[in-house]
Design a protein around this motif. Structure first.
Motif, PDB file in Angstrom:
ATOM      1  N   PHE A  87      37.407  -1.683  21.523  1.00  0.00           N
ATOM      2  CA  PHE A  87      36.193  -1.337  22.268  1.00  0.00           C
ATOM      3  C   PHE A  87      35.966   0.173  22.275  1.00  0.00           C
ATOM      4  O   PHE A  87      34.824   0.639  22.117  1.00  0.00           O
ATOM      5  N   ILE A  88      37.033   0.945  22.451  1.00  0.00           N
ATOM      6  CA  ILE A  88      36.908   2.407  22.422  1.00  0.00           C
ATOM      7  C   ILE A  88      36.421   2.870  21.050  1.00  0.00           C
ATOM      8  O   ILE A  88      35.532   3.725  20.950  1.00  0.00           O
ATOM      9  N   ASN A  89      36.975   2.304  19.995  1.00  0.00           N
ATOM     10  CA  ASN A  89      36.557   2.652  18.634  1.00  0.00           C
ATOM     11  C   ASN A  89      35.077   2.322  18.421  1.00  0.00           C
ATOM     12  O   ASN A  89      34.332   3.118  17.848  1.00  0.00           O
ATOM     13  N   ALA A  90      34.662   1.145  18.888  1.00  0.00           N
ATOM     14  CA  ALA A  90      33.242   0.756  18.729  1.00  0.00           C
ATOM     15  C   ALA A  90      32.334   1.694  19.508  1.00  0.00           C
ATOM     16  O   ALA A  90      31.253   2.071  19.027  1.00  0.00           O
ATOM     17  N   GLY A  91      32.754   2.090  20.704  1.00  0.00           N
ATOM     18  CA  GLY A  91      31.938   3.011  21.500  1.00  0.00           C
ATOM     19  C   GLY A  91      31.854   4.389  20.871  1.00  0.00           C
ATOM     20  O   GLY A  91      30.778   4.990  20.811  1.00  0.00           O
ATOM     21  N   LEU A  92      32.986   4.900  20.392  1.00  0.00           N
ATOM     22  CA  LEU A  92      32.974   6.215  19.744  1.00  0.00           C
ATOM     23  C   LEU A  92      32.158   6.194  18.459  1.00  0.00           C
ATOM     24  O   LEU A  92      31.500   7.183  18.121  1.00  0.00           O
ATOM     25  N   ASN A  93      32.188   5.063  17.739  1.00  0.00           N
ATOM     26  CA  ASN A  93      31.398   4.956  16.516  1.00  0.00           C
ATOM     27  C   ASN A  93      29.901   5.018  16.811  1.00  0.00           C
ATOM     28  O   ASN A  93      29.129   5.517  15.999  1.00  0.00           O
ATOM     29  N   LYS A  94      29.472   4.542  17.964  1.00  0.00           N
ATOM     30  CA  LYS A  94      28.053   4.623  18.327  1.00  0.00           C
ATOM     31  C   LYS A  94      27.622   6.067  18.556  1.00  0.00           C
ATOM     32  O   LYS A  94      26.459   6.413  18.355  1.00  0.00           O
ATOM     33  N   PHE A  95      28.555   6.916  18.985  1.00  0.00           N
ATOM     34  CA  PHE A  95      28.232   8.331  19.181  1.00  0.00           C
ATOM     35  C   PHE A  95      28.348   9.139  17.886  1.00  0.00           C
ATOM     36  O   PHE A  95      27.499   9.973  17.597  1.00  0.00           O
ATOM     37  N   PHE A  96      29.405   8.891  17.097  1.00  0.00           N
ATOM     38  CA  PHE A  96      29.699   9.758  15.961  1.00  0.00           C
ATOM     39  C   PHE A  96      29.428   9.142  14.595  1.00  0.00           C
ATOM     40  O   PHE A  96      29.496   9.845  13.591  1.00  0.00           O
ATOM     41  N   ASN A  97      29.148   7.855  14.510  1.00  0.00           N
ATOM     42  CA  ASN A  97      28.810   7.157  13.262  1.00  0.00           C
ATOM     43  C   ASN A  97      29.790   7.455  12.126  1.00  0.00           C
ATOM     44  O   ASN A  97      29.396   7.855  11.035  1.00  0.00           O
ATOM     45  N   TYR A  98      31.075   7.237  12.367  1.00  0.00           N
ATOM     46  CA  TYR A  98      32.077   7.509  11.338  1.00  0.00           C
ATOM     47  C   TYR A  98      32.459   6.272  10.530  1.00  0.00           C
ATOM     48  O   TYR A  98      33.154   6.394   9.534  1.00  0.00           O
ATOM     49  N   ILE A  99      32.013   5.086  10.933  1.00  0.00           N
ATOM     50  CA  ILE A  99      32.252   3.870  10.159  1.00  0.00           C
ATOM     51  C   ILE A  99      30.952   3.527   9.432  1.00  0.00           C
ATOM     52  O   ILE A  99      29.926   3.303  10.075  1.00  0.00           O
ATOM     53  N   PRO A 100      30.967   3.495   8.100  1.00  0.00           N
ATOM     54  CA  PRO A 100      29.716   3.214   7.382  1.00  0.00           C
ATOM     55  C   PRO A 100      29.268   1.758   7.571  1.00  0.00           C
ATOM     56  O   PRO A 100      30.084   0.851   7.724  1.00  0.00           O
ATOM     57  N   VAL A 101      27.974   1.566   7.573  1.00  0.00           N
ATOM     58  CA  VAL A 101      27.391   0.229   7.682  1.00  0.00           C
ATOM     59  C   VAL A 101      27.563  -0.473   6.338  1.00  0.00           C
ATOM     60  O   VAL A 101      27.244   0.099   5.295  1.00  0.00           O
ATOM     61  N   PRO A 102      28.090  -1.712   6.341  1.00  0.00           N
ATOM     62  CA  PRO A 102      28.277  -2.424   5.062  1.00  0.00           C
ATOM     63  C   PRO A 102      26.947  -2.662   4.352  1.00  0.00           C
ATOM     64  O   PRO A 102      25.905  -2.862   4.979  1.00  0.00           O
ATOM     65  N   ASP A 103      26.993  -2.642   3.025  1.00  0.00           N
ATOM     66  CA  ASP A 103      25.784  -2.859   2.232  1.00  0.00           C
ATOM     67  C   ASP A 103      25.341  -4.318   2.242  1.00  0.00           C
ATOM     68  O   ASP A 103      24.156  -4.598   2.085  1.00  0.00           O
ATOM     69  N   ASP A 104      26.278  -5.232   2.422  1.00  0.00           N
ATOM     70  CA  ASP A 104      25.948  -6.663   2.364  1.00  0.00           C
ATOM     71  C   ASP A 104      25.639  -7.260   3.736  1.00  0.00           C
ATOM     72  O   ASP A 104      25.762  -8.456   3.926  1.00  0.00           O
ATOM     73  N   LEU A 105      25.195  -6.434   4.680  1.00  0.00           N
ATOM     74  CA  LEU A 105      24.838  -6.914   6.015  1.00  0.00           C
ATOM     75  C   LEU A 105      23.578  -7.771   5.930  1.00  0.00           C
ATOM     76  O   LEU A 105      22.615  -7.384   5.251  1.00  0.00           O
ATOM     77  N   PRO A 106      23.566  -8.941   6.580  1.00  0.00           N
ATOM     78  CA  PRO A 106      22.367  -9.786   6.530  1.00  0.00           C
ATOM     79  C   PRO A 106      21.138  -9.070   7.110  1.00  0.00           C
ATOM     80  O   PRO A 106      21.263  -8.204   7.975  1.00  0.00           O
ATOM     81  N   GLU A 107      19.983  -9.455   6.619  1.00  0.00           N
ATOM     82  CA  GLU A 107      18.724  -8.830   7.035  1.00  0.00           C
ATOM     83  C   GLU A 107      18.489  -8.998   8.537  1.00  0.00           C
ATOM     84  O   GLU A 107      17.986  -8.096   9.196  1.00  0.00           O
ATOM     85  N   GLU A 108      18.863 -10.167   9.093  1.00  0.00           N
ATOM     86  CA  GLU A 108      18.679 -10.410  10.530  1.00  0.00           C
ATOM     87  C   GLU A 108      19.518  -9.439  11.353  1.00  0.00           C
ATOM     88  O   GLU A 108      19.063  -8.922  12.376  1.00  0.00           O
ATOM     89  N   ALA A 109      20.744  -9.193  10.908  1.00  0.00           N
ATOM     90  CA  ALA A 109      21.621  -8.268  11.630  1.00  0.00           C
ATOM     91  C   ALA A 109      21.073  -6.848  11.561  1.00  0.00           C
ATOM     92  O   ALA A 109      21.102  -6.109  12.550  1.00  0.00           O
TER      93      ALA A 109
END
Length: 124
Positions: A17-39
């Motif tokens: 949860f801490i990692n997910a929260g920090l990622n919302k502030f600093f965007n250090y985890i890239p968004v996967p390319d194969d993410l569904p359109e709905e997501a």
């Protein structure tokens, strides 16, 4: 032994949860390319509300920290429960990647049941 297992699981879950929260502030985890359109459209809609992501990130970080500390775990579980419902609803709606959210929800439920006495004093 049960308390040690619960502590390790709550530690790992809290760190996620801490990692997910920090990622919302600093965007250090890239968004996967194969993410569904709905997501992707759901994520873009959430970012349109400018105050929502920082608020969610703050609650994830604070809830994750409290969830790790055994004495404050009950309060952390209360903070993380609505967030976990949102995560589960998101993953059930899109129908992918259910293993980790279900495991984290099970850990959260276990922590809530373990601290049931603390919640019952609030109700009385």
């Amino acid at each position: 032994m049960k308390n040690k297992i619960l502590f390790v699981l709550c530690l790992l879950s809290g760190l996620m949860f801490i990692n997910a929260g920090l990622n919302k502030f600093f965007n250090y985890i890239p968004v996967p390319d194969d993410l569904p359109e709905e997501a992707m459209s759901m994520f873009m809609a959430m970012t349109e509300i400018t105050w929502l992501m920082p608020l969610l990130a703050t609650f994830e970080i604070v809830g994750g920290l409290l969830f790790i500390i055994p004495r404050l775990r009950a309060l952390g579980a209360l903070i993380l429960t609505p967030i976990m419902f949102g995560i589960l609803a998101h993953h059930f709606t899109l129908g992918f990647g259910l293993a980790i959210p279900l495991a984290m929800a099970a850990i959260l439920v276990w922590a809530i049941i373990d601290n049931l006495g603390k919640y019952l004093t609030l109700i009385k």
